[in-house]
Scaffold this active site. Sequence first.
Site, PDB file in Angstrom:
ATOM      1  CD  GLU A 102       7.872   4.005  -4.672  1.00  0.00           C
ATOM      2  OE1 GLU A 102       8.135   3.335  -5.649  1.00  0.00           O
ATOM      3  OE2 GLU A 102       7.032   2.886  -3.903  1.00  0.00           O
ATOM      4  CG  ASP A 103       5.316   3.616  -8.777  1.00  0.00           C
ATOM      5  OD1 ASP A 103       5.539   3.393  -7.537  1.00  0.00           O
ATOM      6  OD2 ASP A 103       5.205   2.705  -9.291  1.00  0.00           O
ATOM      7  CG  ASP A 106      -2.137   0.603  -2.072  1.00  0.00           C
ATOM      8  OD1 ASP A 106      -2.951   0.957  -3.047  1.00  0.00           O
ATOM      9  OD2 ASP A 106      -2.197  -0.369  -1.973  1.00  0.00           O
ATOM     10  CG  ASP A 162       2.619  -3.316 -13.684  1.00  0.00           C
ATOM     11  OD1 ASP A 162       3.758  -2.617 -12.790  1.00  0.00           O
ATOM     12  OD2 ASP A 162       3.195  -4.507 -13.938  1.00  0.00           O
TER      13      ASP A 162
HETATM   14  P1  5GP Z   1       2.258  -0.260  -0.374  1.00  0.00           P
HETATM   15  O1  5GP Z   1       3.867  -1.289  -0.872  1.00  0.00           O
HETATM   16  O2  5GP Z   1       2.368   1.079  -0.401  1.00  0.00           O
HETATM   17  O3  5GP Z   1       0.736  -0.685  -0.726  1.00  0.00           O
HETATM   18  O4  5GP Z   1       2.544   0.351  -2.614  1.00  0.00           O
HETATM   19  C1  5GP Z   1       3.565   0.627  -3.087  1.00  0.00           C
HETATM   20  C2  5GP Z   1       3.397  -0.406  -4.404  1.00  0.00           C
HETATM   21  O5  5GP Z   1       2.559  -1.178  -5.050  1.00  0.00           O
HETATM   22  C3  5GP Z   1       4.167   0.460  -5.509  1.00  0.00           C
HETATM   23  O6  5GP Z   1       4.875   0.846  -5.422  1.00  0.00           O
HETATM   24  C4  5GP Z   1       2.993  -0.066  -6.825  1.00  0.00           C
HETATM   25  O7  5GP Z   1       4.198  -1.145  -7.549  1.00  0.00           O
HETATM   26  C5  5GP Z   1       1.918  -0.883  -6.447  1.00  0.00           C
HETATM   27  N1  5GP Z   1       0.838  -0.472  -6.879  1.00  0.00           N
HETATM   28  C6  5GP Z   1      -0.374   0.411  -5.666  1.00  0.00           C
HETATM   29  N2  5GP Z   1      -0.948   0.673  -6.159  1.00  0.00           N
HETATM   30  C7  5GP Z   1      -0.899   0.585  -7.128  1.00  0.00           C
HETATM   31  C8  5GP Z   1      -1.772   1.087  -9.134  1.00  0.00           C
HETATM   32  O8  5GP Z   1      -2.893   1.222  -8.674  1.00  0.00           O
HETATM   33  N3  5GP Z   1      -1.502   0.516  -9.457  1.00  0.00           N
HETATM   34  C9  5GP Z   1       0.072   0.248 -10.498  1.00  0.00           C
HETATM   35  N4  5GP Z   1      -0.110   0.338 -11.559  1.00  0.00           N
HETATM   36  N5  5GP Z   1       0.494  -0.174  -8.942  1.00  0.00           N
HETATM   37  C10 5GP Z   1       0.295   0.314  -7.762  1.00  0.00           C
HETATM   38 MG    MG Z   2       6.674   1.326  -6.496  1.00  0.00          MG
END
Ligand code: 5GP
Ligand code: MG
Length: 178
Positions: A102-103, A106, A162
């Site tokens: 995963e990138d 969050d 992005d």
């Molecule tokens: P989560 O489900 O853990 O809240 O969010 C994960 C997804 O939100 C990541 O896979 C990514 O696509 C997006 N995301 C969360 N934080 C960032 C950020 O700082 N920058 C970008 N570009 N995408 C983010």
């Molecule tokens: Mg992602």
Amino acid sequence: MDTIKILDKKFALSISERDILAAIDNVAQNMNRDLKGANPLFVAILNGSFMFAADLMKRLDFPCQISFVKLASYYGTTSTNNVLELVGLSENLNGRTVVIVEDIVDSGLTMTKVIDLLKSRGAGKILISTLLFKPSALKHDLKLNYVAKEIPNDFIVGYGLDYDGYGRNLKDIYTVVK
Ligand code: 5GP
Ligand code: MG
């Protein structure tokens, strides 16, 4: 260049390509130690993880496979809930060790859903590797097995990530300037 503009926002350089690659070296060393003989299937979540997946895979020295998937959500016909699906995963996961690539993690919601989907496909051991992790944003109970870098809870772009589709091509990571 230390400051860039993407659409309406300004971003400042926060993690250089060199530091990103050093952090990935470290993750790869740990995987090379832990996953020898596990015959894992790496499952990279598109689009954001494409650069991380490429640089990570080059550093692994044990037999493994990789598949690139997309998380798609659609509305089911009989329920109002939206349904999530992993698109592009054709491998048989039965009992297989799966390493998610995963990138960024969050809130952890995306990873929780991906884990459920992999379990429903019969995956054995499921491990998570992520390039970036925002510890102060985490809201779900998740065990992250491999984290390249922890970052503050600010919006970042670059190295695959992005802003409205732009910035994925940047080789360094930039943080939004508030
Ligand atoms: P989560 O489900 O853990 O809240 O969010 C994960 C997804 O939100 C990541 O896979 C990514 O696509 C997006 N995301 C969360 N934080 C960032 C950020 O700082 N920058 C970008 N570009 N995408 C983010
Ligand atoms: Mg992602």
